[in-house]
Design a protein around this motif. Structure first.
Motif, mmCIF file in Angstrom:
data_model
loop_
_atom_site.group_PDB
_atom_site.id
_atom_site.type_symbol
_atom_site.label_atom_id
_atom_site.label_comp_id
_atom_site.label_asym_id
_atom_site.label_seq_id
_atom_site.Cartn_x
_atom_site.Cartn_y
_atom_site.Cartn_z
ATOM 1 N N HIS A 111 0.651 -0.931 0.237
ATOM 2 C CA HIS A 111 0.106 0.099 -0.063
ATOM 3 C C HIS A 111 1.110 0.776 -0.067
ATOM 4 N N HIS B 275 -7.229 -8.967 7.520
ATOM 5 C CA HIS B 275 -7.388 -7.891 7.634
ATOM 6 C C HIS B 275 -6.990 -7.157 6.458
ATOM 7 N N VAL C 96 -12.103 -2.591 9.521
ATOM 8 C CA VAL C 96 -12.318 -4.133 9.142
ATOM 9 C C VAL C 96 -11.912 -5.611 9.523
ATOM 10 N N ALA D 79 -8.420 -3.589 3.322
ATOM 11 C CA ALA D 79 -8.177 -2.245 3.517
ATOM 12 C C ALA D 79 -6.821 -1.822 3.108
ATOM 13 N N LEU E 74 -8.111 2.853 10.619
ATOM 14 C CA LEU E 74 -8.929 2.285 9.096
ATOM 15 C C LEU E 74 -8.958 1.080 9.252
ATOM 16 N N LEU E 75 -8.218 0.286 9.551
ATOM 17 C CA LEU E 75 -7.685 -1.411 10.268
ATOM 18 C C LEU E 75 -8.556 -1.697 10.724
ATOM 19 N N HIS F 3 -9.048 0.171 -0.954
ATOM 20 C CA HIS F 3 -9.984 1.094 -0.197
ATOM 21 C C HIS F 3 -9.374 1.120 0.947
ATOM 22 N N PRO F 4 -9.812 1.548 1.711
ATOM 23 C CA PRO F 4 -8.655 2.720 2.944
ATOM 24 C C PRO F 4 -7.487 2.862 2.710
ATOM 25 N N ALA F 5 -7.095 2.041 3.282
ATOM 26 C CA ALA F 5 -4.941 2.942 3.638
ATOM 27 C C ALA F 5 -4.107 2.739 2.170
#
Length: 217
Positions: A132, A185, A212, A188, A208-209, A193-195
């Motif tokens: 990420h 998990h 999830v 994310a 953020l995690l 996705h968010p991260a």
């Protein structure tokens, strides 16, 4: 000082070579393998990742304690997963339909892509991390421990010890590790996705995690 583990990197592209430079600078012995179709791999690595050693895939699998898989997602099947029994394997890949095309068996599978890869060898200790963060940010954003601007990277996986070892590696190359719990998990951390691709502190990434983790429980 505890001796650092040998790190193997499958993939000598931009991600793999950026990680190799960071790891060599942090004092790790780094082994690399690339595509068998890639010519002059020794020359390439000598220029862009000096200090890393080019070895055959079977040597890398035998000697590295932590193996980072950094090949394009569509080539994940070419990686020698059966050789990774007992190894900590970091899945640093991302499934990108614009690049990989839509892969029906991936799209139709309810599991995260890392869970799908982990199923290639249930005896490997698969961890999701390093995916990420863009390769161009790896060296630019690396900062010493304690720096208030230090960026966080998550580590998820079903093996507590494997997560801890990868967290130590992330700290050594200049990022704050965040333990994200189970491999599921990692959703994310995937594209869309968010991260994914965000510059976050450890507290922000942990927050953020958390949702999830609730969804996966």
């Amino acid at each position: 000082m505890t001796e650092r583990p040998v790190i193997g990197i499958f993939g000598a592209g931009k991600v793999g070579t950026a990680l190799a430079r960071l790891l060599v600078d942090a004092g790790y012995r780094v082994l690399m393998s690339g595509s068998p179709r890639q010519t002059a791999l020794d020359l390439l690595v000598g220029v862009v990742a000096p200090g890393a050693e080019v070895v055959a895939p079977e040597v890398l699998a035998a000697e590295a304690r932590i193996v980072i898989v950094a090949v394009p997602f569509g080539k994940a099947g070419s990686v020698p997963w059966p050789a990774f029994d007992g190894r900590i394997v970091v899945d640093a890949m991302n499934y990108w339909p614009p690049v990989d095309g839509n892969i029906a068996e991936v799209d139709d599978d309810p599991r995260t892509t890392s869970e799908q890869n982990a199923a290639r060898n249930p005896r490997a200790r698969v961890v999701k991390s390093l995916n990420h963060l863009g390769y161009h940010e790896m060296e630019d954003d690396s900062l010493p421990a304690g720096d208030p601007l230090r960026r966080a990277l998550a580590v998820v996986g079903d093996d507590d010890e494997a997560r801890a070892e990868v967290a130590a590696l992330i700290d050594a190359i200049g990022f704050d590790p965040v333990d994200g719990g189970a491999l599921a998990h990692g959703l994310a951390l995937e594209p869309g996705h968010p991260a994914f691709g965000r510059e976050l502190s450890a507290a922000e990434l942990a927050a953020l995690l958390t949702p999830v983790a609730h969804l996966a429980a």
